[in-house]
Each structure stands twice: as C-alpha cells, then as structure tokens.
Scaffold this motif. Structure first.
Motif, PDB file in Angstrom:
ATOM      1  N   ASN A  86     -56.065 -42.839  38.823  1.00  0.00           N
ATOM      2  CA  ASN A  86     -55.735 -43.516  40.079  1.00  0.00           C
ATOM      3  C   ASN A  86     -54.228 -43.600  40.322  1.00  0.00           C
ATOM      4  OD1 ASN A  86     -55.277 -45.340  38.015  1.00  0.00           O
ATOM      5  ND2 ASN A  86     -56.063 -47.113  39.130  1.00  0.00           N
ATOM      6  N   GLN A  87     -53.455 -42.751  39.613  1.00  0.00           N
ATOM      7  CA  GLN A  87     -52.007 -42.716  39.795  1.00  0.00           C
ATOM      8  C   GLN A  87     -51.571 -41.362  40.346  1.00  0.00           C
ATOM      9  OE1 GLN A  87     -48.357 -42.421  36.780  1.00  0.00           O
ATOM     10  NE2 GLN A  87     -49.284 -44.451  36.736  1.00  0.00           N
ATOM     11  N   ILE A  88     -50.643 -41.395  41.296  1.00  0.00           N
ATOM     12  CA  ILE A  88     -50.062 -40.173  41.849  1.00  0.00           C
ATOM     13  C   ILE A  88     -48.543 -40.314  41.760  1.00  0.00           C
ATOM     14  CG2 ILE A  88     -50.121 -41.072  44.237  1.00  0.00           C
ATOM     15  CD1 ILE A  88     -50.736 -38.149  45.129  1.00  0.00           C
ATOM     16  N   PHE A  89     -47.859 -39.232  41.346  1.00  0.00           N
ATOM     17  CA  PHE A  89     -46.418 -39.338  41.169  1.00  0.00           C
ATOM     18  C   PHE A  89     -45.746 -37.989  41.335  1.00  0.00           C
ATOM     19  CE2 PHE A  89     -48.491 -38.833  37.102  1.00  0.00           C
ATOM     20  CZ  PHE A  89     -47.743 -37.897  36.411  1.00  0.00           C
ATOM     21  N   SER A  90     -44.442 -38.038  41.572  1.00  0.00           N
ATOM     22  CA  SER A  90     -43.659 -36.815  41.759  1.00  0.00           C
ATOM     23  C   SER A  90     -42.207 -37.095  41.412  1.00  0.00           C
ATOM     24  CB  SER A  90     -43.748 -36.334  43.206  1.00  0.00           C
ATOM     25  OG  SER A  90     -43.011 -35.136  43.398  1.00  0.00           O
ATOM     26  N   THR A  91     -41.554 -36.101  40.801  1.00  0.00           N
ATOM     27  CA  THR A  91     -40.117 -36.159  40.522  1.00  0.00           C
ATOM     28  C   THR A  91     -39.422 -35.216  41.490  1.00  0.00           C
ATOM     29  OG1 THR A  91     -40.500 -36.647  38.192  1.00  0.00           O
ATOM     30  CG2 THR A  91     -38.319 -35.809  38.795  1.00  0.00           C
ATOM     31  N   VAL A  92     -38.448 -35.743  42.208  1.00  0.00           N
ATOM     32  CA  VAL A  92     -37.838 -35.009  43.323  1.00  0.00           C
ATOM     33  C   VAL A  92     -36.325 -34.981  43.169  1.00  0.00           C
ATOM     34  CG1 VAL A  92     -37.460 -35.056  45.820  1.00  0.00           C
ATOM     35  CG2 VAL A  92     -39.710 -35.619  44.897  1.00  0.00           C
ATOM     36  N   SER A  93     -35.731 -33.824  43.356  1.00  0.00           N
ATOM     37  CA  SER A  93     -34.275 -33.705  43.329  1.00  0.00           C
ATOM     38  C   SER A  93     -33.670 -34.517  44.468  1.00  0.00           C
ATOM     39  CB  SER A  93     -33.857 -32.243  43.468  1.00  0.00           C
ATOM     40  OG  SER A  93     -32.459 -32.141  43.695  1.00  0.00           O
ATOM     41  N   ALA A  94     -32.602 -35.258  44.159  1.00  0.00           N
ATOM     42  CA  ALA A  94     -31.915 -36.034  45.184  1.00  0.00           C
ATOM     43  C   ALA A  94     -31.339 -35.143  46.282  1.00  0.00           C
ATOM     44  CB  ALA A  94     -30.816 -36.876  44.550  1.00  0.00           C
ATOM     45  N   ALA A  95     -31.149 -33.864  45.983  1.00  0.00           N
ATOM     46  CA  ALA A  95     -30.634 -32.934  46.980  1.00  0.00           C
ATOM     47  C   ALA A  95     -31.586 -32.796  48.171  1.00  0.00           C
ATOM     48  CB  ALA A  95     -30.399 -31.562  46.347  1.00  0.00           C
ATOM     49  N   LEU A  96     -32.881 -33.098  47.950  1.00  0.00           N
ATOM     50  CA  LEU A  96     -33.860 -33.020  49.033  1.00  0.00           C
ATOM     51  C   LEU A  96     -33.878 -34.283  49.883  1.00  0.00           C
ATOM     52  CD1 LEU A  96     -36.872 -31.363  47.161  1.00  0.00           C
ATOM     53  CD2 LEU A  96     -35.235 -30.276  48.725  1.00  0.00           C
TER      54      LEU A  96
ATOM     55  N   PHE B 102     -41.221 -40.923  42.291  1.00  0.00           N
ATOM     56  CA  PHE B 102     -42.078 -41.673  43.204  1.00  0.00           C
ATOM     57  C   PHE B 102     -43.436 -41.859  42.535  1.00  0.00           C
ATOM     58  CE2 PHE B 102     -38.943 -39.500  45.728  1.00  0.00           C
ATOM     59  CZ  PHE B 102     -38.588 -40.415  46.707  1.00  0.00           C
ATOM     60  N   ARG B 103     -43.930 -43.109  42.486  1.00  0.00           N
ATOM     61  CA  ARG B 103     -45.215 -43.372  41.826  1.00  0.00           C
ATOM     62  C   ARG B 103     -46.008 -44.405  42.619  1.00  0.00           C
ATOM     63  NH1 ARG B 103     -45.320 -45.660  36.231  1.00  0.00           N
ATOM     64  NH2 ARG B 103     -43.564 -46.913  36.924  1.00  0.00           N
ATOM     65  N   THR B 104     -47.302 -44.170  42.695  1.00  0.00           N
ATOM     66  CA  THR B 104     -48.206 -45.141  43.302  1.00  0.00           C
ATOM     67  C   THR B 104     -49.500 -45.168  42.504  1.00  0.00           C
ATOM     68  OG1 THR B 104     -47.344 -44.959  45.559  1.00  0.00           O
ATOM     69  CG2 THR B 104     -49.607 -45.651  45.339  1.00  0.00           C
ATOM     70  N   THR B 105     -50.056 -46.356  42.338  1.00  0.00           N
ATOM     71  CA  THR B 105     -51.369 -46.513  41.726  1.00  0.00           C
ATOM     72  C   THR B 105     -52.309 -47.138  42.742  1.00  0.00           C
ATOM     73  OG1 THR B 105     -50.544 -46.710  39.476  1.00  0.00           O
ATOM     74  CG2 THR B 105     -52.698 -47.665  39.916  1.00  0.00           C
ATOM     75  N   ALA B 106     -53.478 -46.549  42.895  1.00  0.00           N
ATOM     76  CA  ALA B 106     -54.489 -47.050  43.826  1.00  0.00           C
ATOM     77  C   ALA B 106     -55.588 -47.775  43.058  1.00  0.00           C
ATOM     78  CB  ALA B 106     -55.071 -45.893  44.633  1.00  0.00           C
ATOM     79  N   ALA B 107     -56.508 -48.389  43.791  1.00  0.00           N
ATOM     80  CA  ALA B 107     -57.593 -49.144  43.167  1.00  0.00           C
ATOM     81  C   ALA B 107     -58.688 -48.252  42.601  1.00  0.00           C
ATOM     82  CB  ALA B 107     -58.196 -50.118  44.178  1.00  0.00           C
ATOM     83  N   GLY B 108     -58.658 -46.968  42.936  1.00  0.00           N
ATOM     84  CA  GLY B 108     -59.669 -46.047  42.433  1.00  0.00           C
ATOM     85  C   GLY B 108     -59.111 -44.649  42.293  1.00  0.00           C
ATOM     86  N   PRO B 109     -59.889 -43.711  41.727  1.00  0.00           N
ATOM     87  CA  PRO B 109     -59.429 -42.337  41.523  1.00  0.00           C
ATOM     88  C   PRO B 109     -58.935 -41.699  42.815  1.00  0.00           C
ATOM     89  CG  PRO B 109     -61.496 -42.716  40.376  1.00  0.00           C
ATOM     90  CD  PRO B 109     -61.268 -43.919  41.232  1.00  0.00           C
ATOM     91  N   ILE B 110     -57.867 -40.916  42.693  1.00  0.00           N
ATOM     92  CA  ILE B 110     -57.204 -40.340  43.861  1.00  0.00           C
ATOM     93  C   ILE B 110     -57.578 -38.883  44.103  1.00  0.00           C
ATOM     94  CG2 ILE B 110     -54.936 -39.592  44.724  1.00  0.00           C
ATOM     95  CD1 ILE B 110     -53.781 -42.174  43.488  1.00  0.00           C
ATOM     96  N   SER B 111     -57.642 -38.092  43.045  1.00  0.00           N
ATOM     97  CA  SER B 111     -57.765 -36.640  43.180  1.00  0.00           C
ATOM     98  C   SER B 111     -58.930 -36.235  44.076  1.00  0.00           C
ATOM     99  CB  SER B 111     -57.937 -35.995  41.807  1.00  0.00           C
ATOM    100  OG  SER B 111     -57.991 -34.584  41.925  1.00  0.00           O
ATOM    101  N   GLY B 112     -58.613 -35.438  45.090  1.00  0.00           N
ATOM    102  CA  GLY B 112     -59.636 -34.855  45.939  1.00  0.00           C
ATOM    103  C   GLY B 112     -60.237 -35.766  46.978  1.00  0.00           C
ATOM    104  N   VAL B 113     -59.767 -37.009  47.085  1.00  0.00           N
ATOM    105  CA  VAL B 113     -60.331 -37.926  48.098  1.00  0.00           C
ATOM    106  C   VAL B 113     -59.896 -37.449  49.479  1.00  0.00           C
ATOM    107  CG1 VAL B 113     -60.350 -40.282  48.987  1.00  0.00           C
ATOM    108  CG2 VAL B 113     -60.401 -39.874  46.513  1.00  0.00           C
ATOM    109  N   ALA B 114     -60.851 -37.109  50.308  1.00  0.00           N
ATOM    110  CA  ALA B 114     -60.564 -36.515  51.618  1.00  0.00           C
ATOM    111  C   ALA B 114     -59.683 -37.433  52.456  1.00  0.00           C
ATOM    112  CB  ALA B 114     -61.868 -36.235  52.350  1.00  0.00           C
ATOM    113  N   GLY B 115     -58.592 -36.857  52.977  1.00  0.00           N
ATOM    114  CA  GLY B 115     -57.718 -37.576  53.892  1.00  0.00           C
ATOM    115  C   GLY B 115     -56.677 -38.470  53.254  1.00  0.00           C
ATOM    116  N   ALA B 116     -56.772 -38.714  51.939  1.00  0.00           N
ATOM    117  CA  ALA B 116     -55.866 -39.680  51.311  1.00  0.00           C
ATOM    118  C   ALA B 116     -54.469 -39.108  51.114  1.00  0.00           C
ATOM    119  CB  ALA B 116     -56.431 -40.145  49.970  1.00  0.00           C
ATOM    120  N   ALA B 117     -53.476 -39.873  51.526  1.00  0.00           N
ATOM    121  CA  ALA B 117     -52.079 -39.494  51.323  1.00  0.00           C
ATOM    122  C   ALA B 117     -51.252 -40.771  51.215  1.00  0.00           C
ATOM    123  CB  ALA B 117     -51.572 -38.625  52.461  1.00  0.00           C
TER     124      ALA B 117
END
Length: 206
Positions: A126-136, A60-75
């Motif tokens: 500005n990118q957030i990503f995760s690799t997830v087992s299909a079992a989940l 799963f990958r998403t890129t936002a228009a600005g830096p993501i890390s630590g932005v309050a409330g962002a999900a």
C-alpha cells in the motif's frame, strides 16, 4: 539463521521508514465532493516529501489504506510550491491552503510523471514512492529545502472536482530533510545489535 536475520533487518527497516513520514492522515476521510471509487487505495494514510542535499534528489512517498498496484484510476498528485506565483484551485472545496506551481504524479499502474518527463515509480503493497532529480523541479525563487507540498489522491476516471479523493495534509508543509549521517549511524548500530541477537539465538539452537 539467515532467514531470521533478514526478517529482523526488514522489520527494522520498515519501522524506520514508517517513522520518517512527515504527516499522517485519518482513515476514510474522503472529500464530500468525491464521486469516484471508494477503494482503500484512494484513502491516503501518510505521506512525505524529503530533499537529499547530498544527491540533489527528492523522495516522494505515500501510503494508502489498501493495496495500490493496478487499482484502476488511482493516482497520487504531489503539488509543490517552488517559489514565485502559485494558484489555489481547491479553495472552493475548503482547501485554500493548498497552493502549488509544480506537480509530481505517481500512478497505480506503475508510471509517474513531472510534466512531459517520465519518472520511475515503485509500489510495495500500500506504499507508492519515487526518487526524482531536483533538476526536474527547478526553483522559481525558493531553495530546494524550502519547497512546500501537499498530496492528494484522485480517481482519474472522473472529471472535475469529483475526482479529488483525499488530501494529506490539507495545507502545504515544508519538505523534510534526509536524515543526517549520525542518524544513519544510529540505525546501523541498531541493525548490528539485531544481528548479534540473531547469531546468539542460532548458537543456542545448535
């Protein structure tokens, strides 16, 4: 020499990753119902969900228009249709094509979850990503490769529909397939050529 080669490889890798996105989204297109922060981290520019049959994992990958890390409330919530009955809770805000019966949530604080299960989340600029087992993400009727998805950003400090910032896309699409072995071979060949160029430049400067 090593710094030059590393830079070339990094640029090539980032370019390949950027081109792999399934969808792109217009900048500054927040929903009219959104009442949260208009920080650029809430503005989704591109996203992708890919299935790797070899490892039985989703990326799963998403890129936002600005830096993501630590932005309050962002999900960032990925809604998936895994087969069977689904719901379309956002029809009232003009998004009847967003249907899902499973979700994956990645947060700007570096956490992630699928229901009660925690998932490892990575943030780079500005990118957030995760690799997830299909079992989940067990099927309710569809093959993993046929799952459909969309993603939306939220300000989780806000209640109700006012928390919905941006959708990408505005209706479900099918997950991407991880590139086949021949695509990887082409990428590696390209990286090898970059290495040769870097070595020749190094010899010329000696």
């Amino acid at each position: 020499m090593k710094k030059l080669l590393l830079k070339a490889l990094t640029v090539a890798g980032l370019a390949a990753a950027a081109n792999a996105y399934a969808i792109t989204d217009a900048a500054n297109d927040f929903l009219s119902v959104y009442t949260g922060s208009h920080d650029a981290a809430f503005d989704v520019l591109s996203a992708d969900v890919a299935y790797n049959a070899a490892s039985n994992e989703f990326v799963f990958r998403t890129t936002a228009a600005g830096p993501i890390s630590g932005v309050a409330g962002a999900a960032y919530v990925f809604g998936l249709d895994v087969g069977g009955s689904t719901n379309a809770p956002f029809a009232s805000v003009g998004l009847p094509g967003v249907t899902f019966n499973s979700t994956v949530t990645l947060r700007a604080d570096g956490t992630g979850s699928i229901g009660a299960n925690a998932v490892t989340t990575h943030i780079v600029g500005n990118q957030i990503f995760s690799t997830v087992s299909a079992a989940l993400l067990p099927s309710k009727g569809l093959a993993f490769k046929d799952y459909t998805w969309t993603v939306w950003s939220i300000d989780n400090r806000v209640q109700g529909l006012g928390r919905l910032a941006d959708f990408a896309p505005d209706a479900n699409i099918t997950v991407s397939a991880v590139p086949e072995a021949d695509s990887y071979a082409m990428l590696l060949a390209g990286l090898g050529m970059l290495g040769m160029v870097a070595r020749r430049r190094s010899r010329k400067t000696v």
